[in-house]
Enzyme design. Structure first.
Site, PDB file in Angstrom:
ATOM      1  N   SER A 126      -8.952   5.800  -6.366  1.00 26.29           N
ATOM      2  CA  SER A 126      -8.224   4.534  -6.416  1.00 26.29           C
ATOM      3  C   SER A 126      -8.695   3.610  -5.307  1.00 26.29           C
ATOM      4  CB  SER A 126      -6.730   4.833  -6.228  1.00 26.29           C
ATOM      5  OG  SER A 126      -6.003   3.658  -5.997  1.00 26.29           O
ATOM      6  N   TYR A 150       0.434   8.964  -1.325  1.00 28.61           N
ATOM      7  CA  TYR A 150      -0.354   8.936  -2.572  1.00 28.61           C
ATOM      8  C   TYR A 150      -1.818   8.632  -2.272  1.00 28.61           C
ATOM      9  CZ  TYR A 150      -2.580   6.994  -6.692  1.00 28.61           C
ATOM     10  OH  TYR A 150      -3.492   6.717  -7.682  1.00 28.61           O
ATOM     11  N   LYS A 154      -5.454  10.987  -2.535  1.00 22.80           N
ATOM     12  CA  LYS A 154      -6.718  10.635  -3.208  1.00 22.80           C
ATOM     13  C   LYS A 154      -7.889  10.756  -2.235  1.00 22.80           C
ATOM     14  CE  LYS A 154      -5.157   9.776  -7.258  1.00 22.80           C
ATOM     15  NZ  LYS A 154      -5.594  10.579  -8.403  1.00 22.80           N
ATOM     16  N   LEU A 201       2.684  -4.821 -12.009  1.00 17.21           N
ATOM     17  CA  LEU A 201       2.911  -6.207 -12.425  1.00 17.21           C
ATOM     18  C   LEU A 201       2.879  -6.402 -13.946  1.00 17.21           C
ATOM     19  CD1 LEU A 201       3.239  -9.187 -11.584  1.00 17.21           C
ATOM     20  CD2 LEU A 201       0.738  -9.358 -11.647  1.00 17.21           C
ATOM     21  N   GLY A 296       4.002  -2.879   2.329  1.00 10.36           N
ATOM     22  CA  GLY A 296       2.734  -2.185   2.072  1.00 10.36           C
ATOM     23  C   GLY A 296       1.723  -3.000   1.285  1.00 10.36           C
TER      24      GLY A 296
HETATM   25  P1  NAD Z   1      -0.365   8.652 -15.997  1.00  9.78           P
HETATM   26  O1  NAD Z   1       0.823   9.141 -15.260  1.00  9.78           O
HETATM   27  O2  NAD Z   1      -0.136   7.845 -17.220  1.00  9.78           O
HETATM   28  O3  NAD Z   1      -1.315   9.879 -16.387  1.00  9.78           O
HETATM   29  C1  NAD Z   1      -1.357  11.073 -15.652  1.00  9.78           C
HETATM   30  C2  NAD Z   1      -1.155  12.194 -16.651  1.00  9.78           C
HETATM   31  O4  NAD Z   1      -1.240  13.442 -15.956  1.00  9.78           O
HETATM   32  C3  NAD Z   1       0.222  12.152 -17.327  1.00  9.78           C
HETATM   33  O5  NAD Z   1       0.036  12.287 -18.724  1.00  9.78           O
HETATM   34  C4  NAD Z   1       0.957  13.366 -16.759  1.00  9.78           C
HETATM   35  O6  NAD Z   1       1.848  13.933 -17.690  1.00  9.78           O
HETATM   36  C5  NAD Z   1      -0.189  14.288 -16.407  1.00  9.78           C
HETATM   37  N1  NAD Z   1       0.082  15.208 -15.307  1.00  9.78           N
HETATM   38  C6  NAD Z   1       0.657  14.937 -14.119  1.00  9.78           C
HETATM   39  N2  NAD Z   1       0.688  16.050 -13.359  1.00  9.78           N
HETATM   40  C7  NAD Z   1       0.104  17.034 -14.095  1.00  9.78           C
HETATM   41  C8  NAD Z   1      -0.163  18.400 -13.867  1.00  9.78           C
HETATM   42  N3  NAD Z   1       0.172  18.996 -12.720  1.00  9.78           N
HETATM   43  N4  NAD Z   1      -0.789  19.118 -14.821  1.00  9.78           N
HETATM   44  C9  NAD Z   1      -1.143  18.525 -15.997  1.00  9.78           C
HETATM   45  N5  NAD Z   1      -0.893  17.248 -16.276  1.00  9.78           N
HETATM   46  C10 NAD Z   1      -0.280  16.499 -15.328  1.00  9.78           C
HETATM   47  O7  NAD Z   1      -1.274   7.860 -14.960  1.00  9.78           O
HETATM   48  P2  NAD Z   1      -2.576   6.982 -15.215  1.00  9.78           P
HETATM   49  O8  NAD Z   1      -2.244   5.589 -14.889  1.00  9.78           O
HETATM   50  O9  NAD Z   1      -3.180   7.311 -16.527  1.00  9.78           O
HETATM   51  O10 NAD Z   1      -3.491   7.526 -14.039  1.00  9.78           O
HETATM   52  C11 NAD Z   1      -4.449   8.537 -14.253  1.00  9.78           C
HETATM   53  C12 NAD Z   1      -5.108   8.868 -12.932  1.00  9.78           C
HETATM   54  O11 NAD Z   1      -5.717   7.698 -12.399  1.00  9.78           O
HETATM   55  C13 NAD Z   1      -4.145   9.363 -11.858  1.00  9.78           C
HETATM   56  O12 NAD Z   1      -4.774  10.382 -11.125  1.00  9.78           O
HETATM   57  C14 NAD Z   1      -3.916   8.141 -10.995  1.00  9.78           C
HETATM   58  O13 NAD Z   1      -3.609   8.488  -9.664  1.00  9.78           O
HETATM   59  C15 NAD Z   1      -5.276   7.471 -11.083  1.00  9.78           C
HETATM   60  N6  NAD Z   1      -5.221   6.016 -10.859  1.00  9.78           N
HETATM   61  C16 NAD Z   1      -4.379   5.257 -11.613  1.00  9.78           C
HETATM   62  C17 NAD Z   1      -4.296   3.878 -11.390  1.00  9.78           C
HETATM   63  C18 NAD Z   1      -3.352   3.009 -12.165  1.00  9.78           C
HETATM   64  O14 NAD Z   1      -3.058   1.903 -11.698  1.00  9.78           O
HETATM   65  N7  NAD Z   1      -2.847   3.422 -13.317  1.00  9.78           N
HETATM   66  C19 NAD Z   1      -5.121   3.298 -10.413  1.00  9.78           C
HETATM   67  C20 NAD Z   1      -5.980   4.114  -9.683  1.00  9.78           C
HETATM   68  C21 NAD Z   1      -6.024   5.483  -9.920  1.00  9.78           C
HETATM   69  C1  WQD Z   2      -0.025  -6.239  -8.268  1.00 15.57           C
HETATM   70  C2  WQD Z   2       0.436  -7.553  -7.641  1.00 15.57           C
HETATM   71  C3  WQD Z   2       2.347  -7.290  -6.217  1.00 15.57           C
HETATM   72  C4  WQD Z   2       5.166  -6.162  -9.370  1.00 15.57           C
HETATM   73  C5  WQD Z   2      -0.919  -0.366  -7.393  1.00 15.57           C
HETATM   74  C6  WQD Z   2      -1.146   0.792  -6.468  1.00 15.57           C
HETATM   75  C7  WQD Z   2      -2.605   1.148  -6.448  1.00 15.57           C
HETATM   76  C8  WQD Z   2      -3.139   1.384  -7.864  1.00 15.57           C
HETATM   77  C9  WQD Z   2      -2.822   0.260  -8.758  1.00 15.57           C
HETATM   78  C10 WQD Z   2      -2.943   3.750  -8.319  1.00 15.57           C
HETATM   79  C11 WQD Z   2       0.818  -7.422  -6.168  1.00 15.57           C
HETATM   80  C12 WQD Z   2       2.692  -8.156  -7.407  1.00 15.57           C
HETATM   81  C13 WQD Z   2       4.031  -6.533  -8.688  1.00 15.57           C
HETATM   82  C14 WQD Z   2       6.259  -7.074  -9.464  1.00 15.57           C
HETATM   83  C15 WQD Z   2       4.971  -8.663  -8.196  1.00 15.57           C
HETATM   84  N1  WQD Z   2      -2.543   2.544  -8.453  1.00 15.57           N
HETATM   85  N2  WQD Z   2       3.924  -7.763  -8.102  1.00 15.57           N
HETATM   86  N3  WQD Z   2       6.106  -8.309  -8.860  1.00 15.57           N
HETATM   87  O1  WQD Z   2       0.163  -2.818  -5.763  1.00 15.57           O
HETATM   88  O2  WQD Z   2      -2.061  -3.851  -6.432  1.00 15.57           O
HETATM   89  O3  WQD Z   2      -1.652  -1.472  -6.903  1.00 15.57           O
HETATM   90  O4  WQD Z   2      -1.411  -0.033  -8.695  1.00 15.57           O
HETATM   91  O5  WQD Z   2      -3.866   4.178  -7.688  1.00 15.57           O
HETATM   92  O6  WQD Z   2      -2.732   2.290  -5.666  1.00 15.57           O
HETATM   93  O7  WQD Z   2      -0.722   0.428  -5.166  1.00 15.57           O
HETATM   94  O8  WQD Z   2      -0.443  -3.165  -8.228  1.00 15.57           O
HETATM   95  O9  WQD Z   2       0.697  -3.987 -10.229  1.00 15.57           O
HETATM   96  O10 WQD Z   2       2.084  -3.040  -8.338  1.00 15.57           O
HETATM   97  O11 WQD Z   2       0.942  -5.229  -8.028  1.00 15.57           O
HETATM   98  O12 WQD Z   2       4.893  -9.777  -7.658  1.00 15.57           O
HETATM   99  O13 WQD Z   2       7.329  -6.791 -10.024  1.00 15.57           O
HETATM  100  O14 WQD Z   2       1.631  -7.973  -8.316  1.00 15.57           O
HETATM  101  O15 WQD Z   2       2.991  -7.745  -5.062  1.00 15.57           O
HETATM  102  O16 WQD Z   2       0.458  -8.618  -5.546  1.00 15.57           O
HETATM  103  P1  WQD Z   2      -0.961  -2.900  -6.718  1.00 15.57           P
HETATM  104  P2  WQD Z   2       0.883  -3.796  -8.774  1.00 15.57           P
END
Ligand code: NAD
Ligand code: WQD
Length: 339
Positions: A126, A150, A154, A201, A296
């Site tokens: 991430s 979190y 990572k 968002l 944050g």
């Molecule tokens: P998500 O929660 O939709 O998907 C994660 C999946 O993993 C879920 O289906 C959940 O049921 C499963 N899971 C959780 N713990 C488990 C376990 N112990 N064993 C088996 N399955 C398990 O999340 P996502 O948005 O699809 O994210 C996928 C990956 O990408 C995550 O590792 C997340 O940290 C990373 N990531 C997501 C974002 C984002 O904004 N969505 C951004 C950066 C990184």
């Molecule tokens: C985006 C923008 C908020 C909600 C997060 C995790 C990051 C990654 C992606 C996993 C910001 C603003 C949001 C709301 C708002 N996930 N906002 N009102 O914080 O950039 O990233 O998701 O790895 O680790 O931190 O994403 O969608 O929460 O926010 O104004 O109700 O929208 O302040 O500027 P963020 P976000």
């Protein structure tokens, strides 16, 4: 590319889109998911979208014995590791649960891959691993220093994977640092299904546009950005999914190494710009009120996405308009997500 690909967290938001793109690219896929944050309905929808049944295993990635059996039975030779917990705020209150699932889950997976003789891995990292306050755009060599349990989970896993590769050249590993994945499959059949109040968002805006919530709280209107609201690098989830297919091709083609690579568009978009784009896509008003900054949050965050272009021949192709249109189609067809 004879072996199957194990997709942990394969029924989740990003993992499910990756399954579709892997099958489209001719790959054999086995999805493993504990359903901790997803629904079994996704497996049926994936079968419908890909035109073939999905091999799905209901189980936990920390179950080493199960993982070894699955990898052997299905002839797995590569793993995409999405399974984990992802809510930054929740991780502050439940740090040990986050380290257990994200670090413990990755360690168990590595042990199982070792046991099954599988050495090719793509890890969901991430943009949150980058230190706050650095210059934009973020390049892979920018300073690292995650600001939450979190994010640290990572970062630990990335560092563990670099150490693993340094100790054993048989491994080939890519840590993909996603920026802000949004949108949904254009079919409207799979998308993001947050439980409770959305943290992010675009899912929140979608629920305001559909009338499920009254207004968006814009967290901070006084940042040092063009309109005072936070700027992020939103990237279509299908572009992210395609990035995994390209990264896997790269690992197979160029073999060893452990690389960390940004997946973003390279474009910053403000909260208000995203809101306006969503209003256009949905044809609905999105009322909002400016609220205090969220703890944050940073003012600005976007990627230099050139390494992914160079190594994987990948770049994000979908526009912010498409992200909103696809999110809206998913929202209208599934107002309660998979529930
Ligand atoms: P998500 O929660 O939709 O998907 C994660 C999946 O993993 C879920 O289906 C959940 O049921 C499963 N899971 C959780 N713990 C488990 C376990 N112990 N064993 C088996 N399955 C398990 O999340 P996502 O948005 O699809 O994210 C996928 C990956 O990408 C995550 O590792 C997340 O940290 C990373 N990531 C997501 C974002 C984002 O904004 N969505 C951004 C950066 C990184
Ligand atoms: C985006 C923008 C908020 C909600 C997060 C995790 C990051 C990654 C992606 C996993 C910001 C603003 C949001 C709301 C708002 N996930 N906002 N009102 O914080 O950039 O990233 O998701 O790895 O680790 O931190 O994403 O969608 O929460 O926010 O104004 O109700 O929208 O302040 O500027 P963020 P976000």
């Amino acid at each position: 590319m004879d072996g199957a690909v194990l997709v942990t967290g394969g029924l989740g938001y990003i993992g499910s889109h990756a399954c579709v793109e892997l099958v489209r690219a001719g790959r054999r896929v086995v999805a493993l998911d504990s359903l901790a944050n997803s629904s079994a309905a996704v497996a049926e929808r994936l079968a419908e979208l890909t035109g073939r049944p999905l091999s799905f295993v209901h189980g936990d990635v920390r179950d080493i014995g199960l993982l070894i059996r699955v990898m052997r039975e299905h002839g797995v030779d590569s793993v995409l590791h999405f399974a984990g917990s992802k809510a930054v705020g929740e991780s502050v209150g439940r740090p040990v649960a986050y380290y257990d699932n994200n670090v413990g889950g990755s360690m168990a997976l590595i042990a199982a891959m070792h046991g099954a003789g599988v050495r090719r891995l793509i890890f969901s990292s991430s943009a949150t691993v980058y230190a706050r306050g650095g210059a934009m755009p973020l390049v892979e060599s920018s300073a690292l220093d995650a600001g939450s349990p979190y994010g640290r989970s990572k970062l630990f896993v990335e560092q563990m994977l670099f150490d693993l590769r340094a100790s054993d050249p048989a491994w080939s590993i890519a840590c993909l640092r996603y920026f802000n994945p949004v949108g949904a499959h254009p079919s409207g059949r799979i998308g993001e299904s947050p439980r409770g109040v959305p943290n992010n968002l675009v899912p929140f805006i979608a629920q305001v546009a559909s009338g499920q919530r009254e207004r968006l709280q814009v967290f901070g209107g006084d940042y040092d950005t063009a309109d005072g609201t936070g700027v992020r690098d939103y990237v279509h989830v299908l572009d992210i999914a395609e990035g995994h297919v390209r990264a896997l091709d790269y690992l197979e083609r160029d073999g060893g190494g452990c690389v960390a690579v940004n997946l973003g568009t390279g474009q910053g978009v403000s909260v208000l710009e995203m809101l306006r784009e969503y209003e256009r896509a949905s044809g609905r008003p999105v009322p909002y009120a400016v609220a205090p900054r969220r703890a944050g949050d940073v003012a600005r965050c976007w990627a230099d996405a050139s390494l992914a272009q160079r190594l994987f021949d990948w770049r994000a192709r979908r526009s912010v308009a498409q992200m909103c249109e696809d999110s809206w189609r998913w929202q209208c067809a599934n107002p309660d997500g998979y529930r």
